[in-house]
Design an enzyme around this catalytic site. Sequence first.
Site, PDB file in Angstrom:
ATOM      1  N   CYS A  73     -19.813   4.990  -1.269  1.00 17.70           N
ATOM      2  CA  CYS A  73     -20.729   4.181  -0.453  1.00 17.70           C
ATOM      3  C   CYS A  73     -20.584   4.538   1.022  1.00 17.70           C
ATOM      4  CB  CYS A  73     -20.438   2.691  -0.666  1.00 17.70           C
ATOM      5  SG  CYS A  73     -21.444   1.626   0.388  1.00 17.70           S
ATOM      6  N   CYS A 115     -20.777   1.466   3.414  1.00 22.24           N
ATOM      7  CA  CYS A 115     -19.544   0.656   3.447  1.00 22.24           C
ATOM      8  C   CYS A 115     -18.416   1.388   4.178  1.00 22.24           C
ATOM      9  CB  CYS A 115     -19.049   0.362   2.034  1.00 22.24           C
ATOM     10  SG  CYS A 115     -20.320   0.023   0.827  1.00 22.24           S
ATOM     11  N   ASP A 116     -18.211   2.673   3.873  1.00 16.99           N
ATOM     12  CA  ASP A 116     -17.000   3.361   4.334  1.00 16.99           C
ATOM     13  C   ASP A 116     -17.227   4.376   5.439  1.00 16.99           C
ATOM     14  OD1 ASP A 116     -15.527   1.943   2.461  1.00 16.99           O
ATOM     15  OD2 ASP A 116     -15.990   3.385   0.879  1.00 16.99           O
TER      16      ASP A 116
END
Length: 310
Positions: free
Chosen positions: A138, A141-142
Amino acid sequence: MSSGEKKFFDFLIIGGGAAGLTAAQYGARAGLKTALVESAFSGGQALLINDLENYPGLFPAVSGADFAAGMEKQAKAFGAVFFTGTVASIDKKGNIFSVSTGTETFESKALLLATGASHRKLNIPGEAEFSGRGVSYCATCDGPFFRNKVVTVIGGGDAACDEARFLSGMASHVYLVHRRDELRAQAGVAKKVIDNPKITLLLNQKPLEINGSGKVETILLKNTVTGEQTVHKTDAVFIFVGMTPQTSLAEFIKKDNAGYIITDENMQTSVPGLFCAGDVRAKPFRQIVTAAADGAYAAFGAENYIRNLG
Ligand code: NAP
């Protein structure tokens, strides 16, 4: 309604991605007593999209999270009710479906599986070991953890290209590793990657293993033409190599060779009254707009099916 008591609906939907949310809105709006069960937050894979730029009419781009929140609000406004829970089993007795989360039981005349698909793994050494320590599925997200660092994206489809482009906005440089000599992504999506000076394509390269000391430091690549192996330095490996349909609830339904659920044009599966929509369905083109269209057809199909039950 208290927990433990059976809840009865005309149309029950499992999964709150674009397909399920659209079906909830269309079902409720058609006058069906409609409910949706989702294990986490509404939105499905749309939640991972930073800029949703190809949904018709939404321009300039909106975030996937805002898009999903709007869809949920719209479905609720027309009367759909939402429950949080992980469905453990589904059953059909006579014309009634029974869906259990372990703590709650739902019954319905028509049932929609909109359970989507999950990220496929590379299954190479180091992938599981470094998951959360440089290996990610992701970018939204990261990605921010790798600001001004070198990141490597694996895959040649739309997801890999979109995410490589997103990561190029924060990483110092992005390498896109693909196992063939041309990208699979749609031409317009691929062009944006090819034209991006912060993205370097590493074609005909197969990832063999991910290595490091406590965190990702290198990935070992093998040239699929020459067989040559290269140790490629990177701070993170973002993996986008396709999806696996989430069909554990649907072992008994007809599927294609890749495991996707087969439906008719109104999204009905091989089981009468059981519908399927979105990425878990066998179809050639998986987009948010096609998931939403599936959801609309499924609600239409469910409405007709229920009417014919008498
Ligand atoms: P995809 O289209 O199936 O592409 C997967 C890519 O990963 C392919 O390039 C494949 O290589 C590669 N791959 C698969 N297994 C691999 C392995 N073991 N090692 C190395 N590479 C591997 O999957 P996706 O990109 O996740 O997209 C899924 C669906 O969502 C598609 O229908 C896509 O169109 C849609 N989507 C659309 C958008 C958009 O419209 N902007 C964005 C994201 C996703 P090969 O090419 O050699 O098979």
